[in-house]
Design a protein around this motif. Structure first.
Motif, PDB file in Angstrom:
ATOM      1  N   ALA A   1     -47.452  -7.432  23.901  1.00 43.98           N
ATOM      2  CA  ALA A   1     -46.251  -6.691  23.594  1.00 43.98           C
ATOM      3  C   ALA A   1     -47.315  -5.491  22.649  1.00 43.98           C
ATOM      4  N   VAL A   2     -46.955  -4.287  22.915  1.00 41.08           N
ATOM      5  CA  VAL A   2     -47.721  -3.034  22.221  1.00 41.08           C
ATOM      6  C   VAL A   2     -46.636  -2.179  21.474  1.00 41.08           C
ATOM      7  N   TRP A   3     -46.788  -1.890  20.296  1.00 39.17           N
ATOM      8  CA  TRP A   3     -46.241  -1.203  19.603  1.00 39.17           C
ATOM      9  C   TRP A   3     -47.105   0.192  19.256  1.00 39.17           C
ATOM     10  N   THR A   4     -46.589   1.359  19.627  1.00 37.20           N
ATOM     11  CA  THR A   4     -47.137   2.640  19.431  1.00 37.20           C
ATOM     12  C   THR A   4     -46.361   3.675  19.052  1.00 37.20           C
ATOM     13  N   PRO A   5     -46.387   4.031  17.669  1.00 40.93           N
ATOM     14  CA  PRO A   5     -45.954   5.241  17.146  1.00 40.93           C
ATOM     15  C   PRO A   5     -46.430   6.292  17.655  1.00 40.93           C
TER      16      PRO A   5
ATOM     17  N   GLU B   1     -51.240   4.858  16.602  1.00 41.85           N
ATOM     18  CA  GLU B   1     -51.980   3.634  16.392  1.00 41.85           C
ATOM     19  C   GLU B   1     -51.431   2.710  17.512  1.00 41.85           C
ATOM     20  N   TYR B   2     -52.051   1.617  17.592  1.00 48.47           N
ATOM     21  CA  TYR B   2     -51.603   0.696  18.657  1.00 48.47           C
ATOM     22  C   TYR B   2     -51.539  -0.782  17.763  1.00 48.47           C
ATOM     23  N   ASP B   3     -50.354  -1.668  18.169  1.00 47.71           N
ATOM     24  CA  ASP B   3     -50.182  -2.822  17.331  1.00 47.71           C
ATOM     25  C   ASP B   3     -50.066  -3.825  18.507  1.00 47.71           C
ATOM     26  N   ILE B   4     -51.095  -4.367  18.952  1.00 47.97           N
ATOM     27  CA  ILE B   4     -51.352  -5.231  20.294  1.00 47.97           C
ATOM     28  C   ILE B   4     -51.082  -6.822  19.930  1.00 47.97           C
ATOM     29  N   LYS B   5     -50.288  -7.312  20.516  1.00 44.80           N
ATOM     30  CA  LYS B   5     -50.162  -8.866  20.431  1.00 44.80           C
ATOM     31  C   LYS B   5     -50.235  -9.336  21.858  1.00 44.80           C
ATOM     32  N   ILE B   6     -50.998 -10.388  21.869  1.00 40.87           N
ATOM     33  CA  ILE B   6     -51.423 -10.772  23.168  1.00 40.87           C
ATOM     34  C   ILE B   6     -51.187 -12.529  23.197  1.00 40.87           C
TER      35      ILE B   6
END
Length: 150
Positions: free
Chosen positions: A105-109, A94-99
């Motif tokens: 910033a992107v968090w990717t398990p 999954e992608y957790d994207i903060k802009i």
């Protein structure tokens, strides 16, 4: 409750329509990096990175983590010289994207497979900037573990 959620989503889309487009472009950059890794194609991997990008990994130990590092060029060289009979497949879950403006910033398990066998899992944390050429990775740090992967 569903009505409030739907209105909130629509409001966000109309207030900042570029955010959704930037998120899509960011996902495409990260995806091309891992497609390039799987296909051993440095021409897909290299453009994902800013020229001054840094790569780190958290090396777990009994008394805490230490920091391992790797140059982007060394990473690209290893991808390009991976033997033909080995497939390295990092699957983003999954992608957790903060802009904020030109920064993301992107968090990717992820799960990492070697020839369809699960090797390890963890999370990538990407820092990215929007350049005139598009979104570029400036920093990656990841974790790697063999337990609790599924």
């Amino acid at each position: 409750m569903k009505k409030i959620l739907a209105i909130s989503i629509l409001t966000i889309m109309f207030i900042n329509p570029g955010h959704a487009q930037d998120s899509k472009l960011i996902e495409e950059v990260i995806s091309s990096l891992f497609v390039g890794m799987k296909t051993k194609n440095p021409e897909l991997v290299s453009p994902a990175f800013h020229p001054e990008a840094i790569m780190h990994t958290v090396v777990s130990g009994e008394s805490g983590g230490t920091l391992g590092s790797n140059s982007v060029q060394d990473f690209i060289n290893r991808i390009a010289t991976t033997p033909e009979n080995i497939v390295l497949d990092e699957r983003i879950l999954e992608y957790d994207i903060k802009i904020d403006g030109q920064m993301a910033a992107v968090w990717t398990p992820y799960e990492f497979y070697v020839n369809d066998t699960l090797s390890h899992c963890g999370v990538n944390s990407f820092q990215m900037i929007k350049t005139p050429e598009g979104w570029k990775i400036t920093y990656i740090i990841d974790t790697r573990r063999k337990d609790k992967c599924k």
